[in-house]
Structure formats: C-alpha cells, structure tokens
Write an enzyme that holds these catalytic residues in place. Structure first.
Site, PDB file in Angstrom:
ATOM      1  N   LYS A 126       0.870  -1.179   0.000  1.00 22.80           N
ATOM      2  CA  LYS A 126       0.000   0.000   0.000  1.00 22.80           C
ATOM      3  C   LYS A 126       0.901   1.222   0.000  1.00 22.80           C
ATOM      4  O   LYS A 126       2.051   1.152   0.425  1.00 22.80           O
ATOM      5  CB  LYS A 126      -0.895   0.014   1.250  1.00 22.80           C
ATOM      6  CG  LYS A 126      -2.146   0.835   1.091  1.00 22.80           C
ATOM      7  CD  LYS A 126      -3.233   0.097   0.345  1.00 22.80           C
ATOM      8  CE  LYS A 126      -4.394   1.005   0.012  1.00 22.80           C
ATOM      9  NZ  LYS A 126      -5.552   0.271  -0.516  1.00 22.80           N
ATOM     10  N   ASP A 166      -6.912   4.271  -4.655  1.00 18.59           N
ATOM     11  CA  ASP A 166      -7.597   4.116  -3.363  1.00 18.59           C
ATOM     12  C   ASP A 166      -8.219   5.493  -3.119  1.00 18.59           C
ATOM     13  O   ASP A 166      -8.434   6.250  -4.084  1.00 18.59           O
ATOM     14  CB  ASP A 166      -6.606   3.718  -2.254  1.00 18.59           C
ATOM     15  CG  ASP A 166      -7.295   3.312  -0.948  1.00 18.59           C
ATOM     16  OD1 ASP A 166      -7.818   2.192  -0.872  1.00 18.59           O
ATOM     17  OD2 ASP A 166      -7.344   4.136  -0.005  1.00 18.59           O
TER      18      ASP A 166
HETATM   19  P1  NDP Z   1     -12.852   7.638  -3.073  1.00 14.73           P
HETATM   20  O1  NDP Z   1     -11.797   8.645  -2.859  1.00 14.73           O
HETATM   21  O2  NDP Z   1     -13.364   7.399  -4.429  1.00 14.73           O
HETATM   22  O3  NDP Z   1     -14.120   7.970  -2.151  1.00 14.73           O
HETATM   23  C1  NDP Z   1     -14.009   8.043  -0.771  1.00 14.73           C
HETATM   24  C2  NDP Z   1     -15.332   8.478  -0.209  1.00 14.73           C
HETATM   25  O4  NDP Z   1     -15.308   8.342   1.203  1.00 14.73           O
HETATM   26  C3  NDP Z   1     -15.649   9.940  -0.491  1.00 14.73           C
HETATM   27  O5  NDP Z   1     -17.038  10.118  -0.584  1.00 14.73           O
HETATM   28  C4  NDP Z   1     -15.082  10.633   0.747  1.00 14.73           C
HETATM   29  O6  NDP Z   1     -15.693  11.876   1.034  1.00 14.73           O
HETATM   30  C5  NDP Z   1     -15.395   9.639   1.826  1.00 14.73           C
HETATM   31  N1  NDP Z   1     -14.379   9.745   2.876  1.00 14.73           N
HETATM   32  C6  NDP Z   1     -13.041   9.602   2.742  1.00 14.73           C
HETATM   33  N2  NDP Z   1     -12.409   9.807   3.908  1.00 14.73           N
HETATM   34  C7  NDP Z   1     -13.371  10.096   4.788  1.00 14.73           C
HETATM   35  C8  NDP Z   1     -13.355  10.399   6.159  1.00 14.73           C
HETATM   36  N3  NDP Z   1     -12.202  10.473   6.856  1.00 14.73           N
HETATM   37  N4  NDP Z   1     -14.544  10.602   6.753  1.00 14.73           N
HETATM   38  C9  NDP Z   1     -15.700  10.540   6.066  1.00 14.73           C
HETATM   39  N5  NDP Z   1     -15.769  10.270   4.749  1.00 14.73           N
HETATM   40  C10 NDP Z   1     -14.623  10.052   4.125  1.00 14.73           C
HETATM   41  O7  NDP Z   1     -12.289   6.286  -2.419  1.00 14.73           O
HETATM   42  P2  NDP Z   1     -12.738   4.781  -2.712  1.00 14.73           P
HETATM   43  O8  NDP Z   1     -14.197   4.718  -2.930  1.00 14.73           O
HETATM   44  O9  NDP Z   1     -11.810   4.233  -3.702  1.00 14.73           O
HETATM   45  O10 NDP Z   1     -12.373   4.095  -1.324  1.00 14.73           O
HETATM   46  C11 NDP Z   1     -13.300   4.023  -0.228  1.00 14.73           C
HETATM   47  C12 NDP Z   1     -12.870   2.928   0.721  1.00 14.73           C
HETATM   48  O11 NDP Z   1     -12.837   1.682   0.026  1.00 14.73           O
HETATM   49  C13 NDP Z   1     -11.488   3.083   1.349  1.00 14.73           C
HETATM   50  O12 NDP Z   1     -11.499   2.529   2.650  1.00 14.73           O
HETATM   51  C14 NDP Z   1     -10.607   2.213   0.446  1.00 14.73           C
HETATM   52  O13 NDP Z   1      -9.439   1.774   1.110  1.00 14.73           O
HETATM   53  C15 NDP Z   1     -11.565   1.058   0.172  1.00 14.73           C
HETATM   54  N6  NDP Z   1     -11.246   0.267  -1.001  1.00 14.73           N
HETATM   55  C16 NDP Z   1     -11.177   0.838  -2.235  1.00 14.73           C
HETATM   56  C17 NDP Z   1     -10.921   0.054  -3.339  1.00 14.73           C
HETATM   57  C18 NDP Z   1     -10.941   0.592  -4.724  1.00 14.73           C
HETATM   58  O14 NDP Z   1     -10.874  -0.210  -5.664  1.00 14.73           O
HETATM   59  N7  NDP Z   1     -11.067   1.879  -4.929  1.00 14.73           N
HETATM   60  C19 NDP Z   1     -10.623  -1.386  -3.201  1.00 14.73           C
HETATM   61  C20 NDP Z   1     -10.797  -1.902  -1.865  1.00 14.73           C
HETATM   62  C21 NDP Z   1     -11.066  -1.078  -0.819  1.00 14.73           C
HETATM   63  P3  NDP Z   1     -14.922  13.259   0.730  1.00 14.73           P
HETATM   64  O15 NDP Z   1     -14.950  13.386  -0.761  1.00 14.73           O
HETATM   65  O16 NDP Z   1     -15.704  14.290   1.444  1.00 14.73           O
HETATM   66  O17 NDP Z   1     -13.533  13.077   1.272  1.00 14.73           O
END
Ligand code: NDP
Length: 449
Positions: A126, A166
C-alpha cells in the site's frame, strides 16, 4: 489467549506504540486465527507470525510540487511493500491528509490477506501521501502525481510492485502517474499500474469491481442465510468509487438505497437515491454531496459534526460502510442494531472499530468482512495485469463473470473456514483463517526469508 499470539502482540505494541490503526488491524487478525495457531505449535520456532506482521520494506520519500500560486509545497510519500510471498507487491495508493505510516501499514497488512483470498498470484502493499486532492486544480494534481512518481518509479515494476488507486486516487491520477512512469523509463510497461484508462491498457469492470464485488459477496452471504437484496433498505457511506458502484449493483438487485454520504454529511432520500445525480456531482463536477438537495429538495441533508456519522442513525436493513476506516463506532453499531439492521457489508477497509464488530457478532448480525467483501477491486486489477501481459482486452461481460465467480469463491472460502473451526456465520474469522492458512503454508514452503 494463546501464549505465542500474546507474545507477538506484546512485542508489536512495544515497537509500534504510536501506530494505532496498524496495531488494530494486526490484533484483529491474530486474535481470530487463534484456533489455527493452537493446532500449529511449530510456527513459533520459525517466527511465522513475527515475519508475517513485519513489512518486507517501508519506503518514505519527499514529494515537492509547485501549486498554482507559485508556492512550493512539500508532502510525504509512502510505499509499504509488505509481502511478496505469493506474487508481486500489489495494493493501492491513497492521497488524503490523514495518511501516515500507521494507516499505510494497516492497509498494506490487510492487503496481504485480501489478495490471498482472491486466489490470484498477488502479494501485499500500500502507499500514498498526505496530499489532499480536494479543491486542487487539474494542473496541481498532475504536477503532484509527476513528482510522486519521479521517486516511486525506483521501487515499482510489473513484476516487482504494482500500485493502483484508493481514496483520492482514481483514473485521472493513475493517468498522470502512468504518463510520468513511461516517460522516465522509456518503455511501455502496461502492467506497472492498474486502474488505468480504457484507451491505454485499463480493464473493463475495474472501475465498478470493488462496489459490484461487494454486492456479489453480500448476495451470496444473504442467500446462505435465506435472504435476498430484493426490497431491502440500504444505506451506503461515502460517495466515491466503491460507494457509487455498490449502489448501482444494489439497485440492480432491487434494493432501495436511501442514503449516501461524504466527509461533510449525508443525504437521506426516502424516495430512493438518484444515482445518476450522485455520479454527476461526484464523478463529473467533483462537488459536495449537499448539492443533491438543489435537484431533490425533498431529500434531507444531515451534517456530520461528531465522530458518530449521522448516516448510521438512519433505519436500514443493510449498512454498507464504503468511506474509510473506523467509521462505525460502538455507538453507531448499537444504533444500527436497535434499528433492525440484518447485515453489514464492508466496502471500506476496516470500517468498524473492534468493539463495533464484536457488538454486531454478539447480536447475530451478518458481517461481510472487508478483506473478503471488497477484494473484487484488486482481483480485477490482477485480471487487468494479465490482459496487459497478453496485450489483449477482455469484453465487459467476461470480466464481470470472472468477478462474480471470484466473489462466490471468496464467500465459499470464508464459509468453509468458519465452519471448519465451528465459528458458523462468523465470516470475519472465516476470512482471516482462510487467508492466513494459505499464507502460512507458503511461508513454511519458502523457508526463513
Ligand atoms: P474515493 O476517494 O473514491 O471515495 C471516498 C469516499 O469516502 C468519499 O465520498 C469521501 O468523502 C469519503 N471519505 C473519505 N475519507 C473520509 C473520512 N475520513 N470521513 C468521512 N468520509 C470520508 O475512495 P474509494 O471509494 O476508492 O475508497 C473508499 C474505501 O474503500 C477506502 O477505505 C478504500 O481503502 C476502500 N477500497 C477501495 C478500493 C478501490 O478499488 N477503490 C478497493 C478496496 C477497498 P470526501 O470526498 O468528502 O472526502
């Protein structure tokens, strides 16, 4: 607790006292594999657990870039190459101001187990930076990505380490990172990054894979417990890549998604979330979720003011945390159970605090654990790598079928492992035991390295 596990956890705490997320992730795995360790006393002599929890390599580096005002800003970059036991290091890059070594280590550690569950030959890693892409111009994002890759390129390669996206790293960032890698190396090495755009080596379904995969896993878990998604109320935290495509697939299966969120608050639309509008706000305009109300004034917007996110106060059958780690506290878990939740599907990595997970399990709530349920993204990343090696593109339907089958296989592995140790319906333990067993066998086979 098993004496060997206790000794390893105590040693870990002494060495990593300030890394709470990393300690949490390791403790969760080691405590749930206790029955396996009890059956294998020989692991202690070869320090199998100590080697499994110690990253093979941690790289930190300076990332300077010039913003649009002409100021030079310095960020810190990370890559934790945790395990190359069963394949090249593989795992995403996160750009978020909260990024630190503890968060990257916990994510890298989780990734080893997740990747093992996919059944594909990929190790665990990571990386990321404390850079915040929010509010930055495209030019700033490009300059930052180019600077980040100028250092990272020393450490990665299609057979060495293959990063992906991510939080804060999507197709746009992967494009800039790939462009800079290619320019520095002067070779077209498609498989060095995954999540690429479709025009230059990306795979169909990669964008949708984590969210779709989460719902495929949920479908299997519900079916095994005589339930379906049809007609169920669903709430989904986040409005990013994972949340959006989980929502899309849940809607396809006839669920009623009533709430989604971002870090500032959540939208509750009793009529059902308008996903096209969410995509427009988040994927096209890169805006905030409260803008939803401009088009749907009947929807409620609830601002997030406390550690307990307001989205978990909403009555739901299925809750899908798809934003970030530790977003479901014990209070939120209690509220969800009080409101009649039947299943939790972890799209985000480690979204539940340990006490929240325990509370759900003690109340017979089904949990689709992150390591297993969100593994669809990395699985299709591996399929992207194999397409790059073959210089070939697979059609959408074929990749989606692969994803579906992989998620079915992962669910079955979790189910079998939990049954074998008489932990029926505890898929959290099942996921940990199934992946640990595979990794432990590979470690024994490869000797002390
Ligand atoms: P994105 O950046 O596309 O979206 C993240 C979302 O979560 C946004 O809506 C963001 O809101 C919100 N968010 C992020 N940090 C916080 C926080 N501290 N508190 C509240 N809301 C938050 O990320 P992904 O969708 O890619 O990833 C989301 C999760 O899924 C993570 O845990 C990631 O590790 C996991 N994941 C992702 C994969 C992938 O293929 N993308 C694969 C496996 C797991 P805002 O815009 O306001 O920050």
């Amino acid at each position: 607790m098993n004496k060997y596990i206790k000794k390893v956890l105590n040693g870990l705490k002494e060495k990593n006292i300030n890394e709470s997320e990393y300690l949490q992730a390791v403790e969760e795995v080691l405590t749930s594999i206790e029955p396996v360790i009890n059956n294998h006393p020989e692991y202690e002599k070869i320090a199998l657990l100590e080697r499994m929890i110690e990253p093979e390599r941690i790289i930190t580096f300076r990332v300077p870039y010039v913003n649009d005002k002409g100021q030079t800003i310095v960020h810190r970059g990370y890559r934790v190459q945790f395990s190359s036991l069963i394949g090249p290091y593989k795992g995403g890059l996160r750009f978020h101001p909260s990024v630190n070594q503890s968060i990257i280590k916990f994510l890298g550690f989780e990734q080893i187990f997740k990747n093992a569950l996919t059944g594909l030959p990929i190790g665990g890693a990571k990386g990321g930076s404390d850079f915040d892409p929010k509010g930055k111009s495209d030019d700033e994002i490009m300059r930052f990505c180019q600077s980040f890759m100028t250092e990272l390129q020393h450490h990665i390669g299609a057979d060495i380490d293959v990063p992906a996206g991510d939080i804060g790293v999507g197709e746009r960032e992967i494009g800039y990172l790939f462009g800079q890698y290619k320019r520095i190396k002067n070779r077209y090495e498609g498989g060095v990054l995954t999540g690429k755009g479709l025009s230059y080596g990306g795979s169909l379904v990669r964008k949708e894979a984590t969210g779709f995969g989460l719902i495929y896993f949920m479908r299997e878990m519900l079916a095994h417990n005589n339930q379906t998604l049809e007609g169920k109320t669903v709430t989904i935290s986040g409005a990013g890549n994972v949340a959006i495509y989980a929502c899309q697939k849940a809607l396809e299966y006839g669920a009623n998604v009533v709430a989604m969120s971002d870090s500032t608050g959540c939208i509750y639309d009793k009529n059902g979330i308008d996903l096209q509008l969410i995509k427009q706000i988040k994927e096209v305009e890169r805006g905030r979720i409260y803008e939803y109300q401009k088009v749907h004034p009947q929807a409620e917007y609830i601002e997030c003011k406390e550690a307990d996110s307001p989205i978990w106060e909403i009555k739901t059958d299925i809750a899908l945390p798809c934003a970030t780690q530790n977003e479901i506290t014990l209070n939120s878990a209690k509220k969800l159970v009080e409101n009649g939740v039947i299943a939790i599907g972890e799209g985000a990595n480690m979204p539940c605090l340990k006490e929240a997970t325990e509370y759900f399990l003690n109340n017979n709530i089904l949990i689709a654990p992150a390591k297993a349920a969100n593994a669809g993204g990395v699985a299709i990343s591996a399929v992207e790598m194999s397409q790059n090696s073959m210089r070939y593109y697979l059609p959408f339907k074929n990749v989606d079928e692969k994803l579906n089958q992989i998620m079915i296989n992962i669910f079955n592995s979790c189910k079998l492992a939990s049954n074998e140790y008489h932990l029926e319906k505890n898929y959290v333990a099942g996921a940990n035991i199934a992946s640990f067993t595979k990794l432990a066998n590979a470690m024994v086979a490869q000797g002390i390295v």
